[in-house]
Write a protein that holds these residues in place. Structure first.
Motif, PDB file in Angstrom:
ATOM      1  N   ARG A 123       0.755  -1.701  -0.417  1.00  0.00           N
ATOM      2  CA  ARG A 123       0.062   0.349  -0.365  1.00  0.00           C
ATOM      3  C   ARG A 123       1.250   1.547  -0.063  1.00  0.00           C
ATOM      4  NH1 ARG A 123      -4.723   1.715   4.593  1.00  0.00           N
ATOM      5  NH2 ARG A 123      -5.327   3.277   2.918  1.00  0.00           N
ATOM      6  N   ARG A 124       1.752   1.306   0.674  1.00  0.00           N
ATOM      7  CA  ARG A 124       2.627   2.157   0.717  1.00  0.00           C
ATOM      8  C   ARG A 124       3.492   3.010  -0.689  1.00  0.00           C
ATOM      9  NH1 ARG A 124       7.173   2.737   5.225  1.00  0.00           N
ATOM     10  NH2 ARG A 124       8.584   4.780   4.543  1.00  0.00           N
ATOM     11  N   ILE A 125       3.672   1.963  -1.624  1.00  0.00           N
ATOM     12  CA  ILE A 125       4.116   1.807  -2.596  1.00  0.00           C
ATOM     13  C   ILE A 125       2.636   2.489  -4.119  1.00  0.00           C
ATOM     14  CG2 ILE A 125       4.881   1.371  -4.592  1.00  0.00           C
ATOM     15  CD1 ILE A 125       6.804  -0.613  -3.247  1.00  0.00           C
ATOM     16  N   ALA A 126       1.958   1.967  -3.514  1.00  0.00           N
ATOM     17  CA  ALA A 126       0.957   2.488  -4.155  1.00  0.00           C
ATOM     18  C   ALA A 126       0.846   3.782  -3.752  1.00  0.00           C
ATOM     19  CB  ALA A 126       0.118   0.839  -4.522  1.00  0.00           C
ATOM     20  N   THR A 127       0.263   3.548  -3.574  1.00  0.00           N
ATOM     21  CA  THR A 127      -0.596   5.149  -3.068  1.00  0.00           C
ATOM     22  C   THR A 127       1.049   6.689  -2.872  1.00  0.00           C
ATOM     23  OG1 THR A 127      -0.246   4.942  -0.176  1.00  0.00           O
ATOM     24  CG2 THR A 127      -2.281   4.327  -1.794  1.00  0.00           C
ATOM     25  N   ARG A 128       1.986   6.198  -2.694  1.00  0.00           N
ATOM     26  CA  ARG A 128       3.118   6.783  -1.959  1.00  0.00           C
ATOM     27  C   ARG A 128       2.967   7.758  -1.491  1.00  0.00           C
ATOM     28  NH1 ARG A 128       7.180  10.434  -6.454  1.00  0.00           N
ATOM     29  NH2 ARG A 128       8.947  10.396  -5.326  1.00  0.00           N
ATOM     30  N   LEU A 130       9.279  12.455  -0.176  1.00  0.00           N
ATOM     31  CA  LEU A 130      11.079  12.282  -0.826  1.00  0.00           C
ATOM     32  C   LEU A 130      11.136  11.498  -2.094  1.00  0.00           C
ATOM     33  CD1 LEU A 130      13.118  13.482   2.383  1.00  0.00           C
ATOM     34  CD2 LEU A 130      11.614  15.137   0.457  1.00  0.00           C
ATOM     35  N   ALA A 131      11.778  11.653  -3.184  1.00  0.00           N
ATOM     36  CA  ALA A 131      11.382  10.582  -3.914  1.00  0.00           C
ATOM     37  C   ALA A 131      13.112   9.412  -3.233  1.00  0.00           C
ATOM     38  CB  ALA A 131      12.442  11.277  -4.886  1.00  0.00           C
ATOM     39  N   ALA A 132      13.921   9.622  -2.088  1.00  0.00           N
ATOM     40  CA  ALA A 132      15.311   9.045  -1.935  1.00  0.00           C
ATOM     41  C   ALA A 132      14.119   7.899  -1.224  1.00  0.00           C
ATOM     42  CB  ALA A 132      16.187   9.603  -0.865  1.00  0.00           C
ATOM     43  N   ASN A 133      13.225   8.527   0.040  1.00  0.00           N
ATOM     44  CA  ASN A 133      12.582   7.464   0.750  1.00  0.00           C
ATOM     45  C   ASN A 133      11.215   6.787   0.466  1.00  0.00           C
ATOM     46  OD1 ASN A 133      13.982   9.000   2.861  1.00  0.00           O
ATOM     47  ND2 ASN A 133      12.065  10.101   3.481  1.00  0.00           N
ATOM     48  N   PHE A 134      10.787   7.090  -0.945  1.00  0.00           N
ATOM     49  CA  PHE A 134       9.948   5.870  -2.012  1.00  0.00           C
ATOM     50  C   PHE A 134      10.945   5.343  -3.088  1.00  0.00           C
ATOM     51  CE2 PHE A 134       8.097   5.466  -6.012  1.00  0.00           C
ATOM     52  CZ  PHE A 134       7.100   4.915  -5.298  1.00  0.00           C
ATOM     53  N   LEU A 135      12.676   5.456  -3.058  1.00  0.00           N
ATOM     54  CA  LEU A 135      13.270   4.497  -3.984  1.00  0.00           C
ATOM     55  C   LEU A 135      14.247   3.441  -2.432  1.00  0.00           C
ATOM     56  CD1 LEU A 135      14.395   4.059  -6.008  1.00  0.00           C
ATOM     57  CD2 LEU A 135      16.256   5.441  -5.455  1.00  0.00           C
ATOM     58  N   GLY A 136      13.830   4.257  -1.505  1.00  0.00           N
ATOM     59  CA  GLY A 136      14.333   3.344  -0.530  1.00  0.00           C
ATOM     60  C   GLY A 136      13.851   2.287   0.160  1.00  0.00           C
ATOM     61  N   PHE A 137      11.745   2.340  -0.109  1.00  0.00           N
ATOM     62  CA  PHE A 137      11.146   1.355   0.206  1.00  0.00           C
ATOM     63  C   PHE A 137      11.263   0.827  -1.586  1.00  0.00           C
ATOM     64  CE2 PHE A 137       6.807  -0.511   1.063  1.00  0.00           C
ATOM     65  CZ  PHE A 137       7.468  -1.150   2.251  1.00  0.00           C
ATOM     66  N   ILE A 138      11.022   1.266  -2.046  1.00  0.00           N
ATOM     67  CA  ILE A 138      11.241   0.250  -2.757  1.00  0.00           C
ATOM     68  C   ILE A 138      11.693  -0.862  -3.261  1.00  0.00           C
ATOM     69  CG2 ILE A 138      11.079   0.384  -5.518  1.00  0.00           C
ATOM     70  CD1 ILE A 138       9.482   2.869  -6.108  1.00  0.00           C
ATOM     71  N   LYS A 139      13.183  -0.585  -2.923  1.00  0.00           N
ATOM     72  CA  LYS A 139      13.892  -2.023  -2.933  1.00  0.00           C
ATOM     73  C   LYS A 139      14.259  -2.078  -1.717  1.00  0.00           C
ATOM     74  CE  LYS A 139      17.945   1.343  -4.211  1.00  0.00           C
ATOM     75  NZ  LYS A 139      19.255   2.809  -4.033  1.00  0.00           N
ATOM     76  N   LEU A 140      13.722  -1.937  -0.974  1.00  0.00           N
ATOM     77  CA  LEU A 140      13.506  -2.789   1.099  1.00  0.00           C
ATOM     78  C   LEU A 140      12.293  -3.838   0.323  1.00  0.00           C
ATOM     79  CD1 LEU A 140      13.857  -3.448   3.184  1.00  0.00           C
ATOM     80  CD2 LEU A 140      12.391  -1.744   3.960  1.00  0.00           C
TER      81      LEU A 140
END
Length: 44
Positions: free
Chosen positions: A17-22, A26-36
């Motif tokens: 859900r965190r990725i789908a709704t963004r 911050l782009a860095a936090n979003f990219l970090g969670f995508i990697k995780l």
């Protein structure tokens, strides 16, 4: 065949859900969670 693999990966990634709704602004936090999330899917 490779395209199907990529599309199914993104479908699984969007179940988070965190990725789908963004939630992250911050782009860095979003990219970090995508990697995780990607690592967790790869381990499964």
């Amino acid at each position: 065949r490779q395209r199907w693999g990529i599309e199914s990966f993104f479908a699984k990634l969007k179940q988070w859900r965190r990725i789908a709704t963004r939630y992250d602004k911050l782009a860095a936090n979003f990219l970090g969670f995508i990697k995780l999330a990607s690592i967790m899917l790869w381990i499964k």
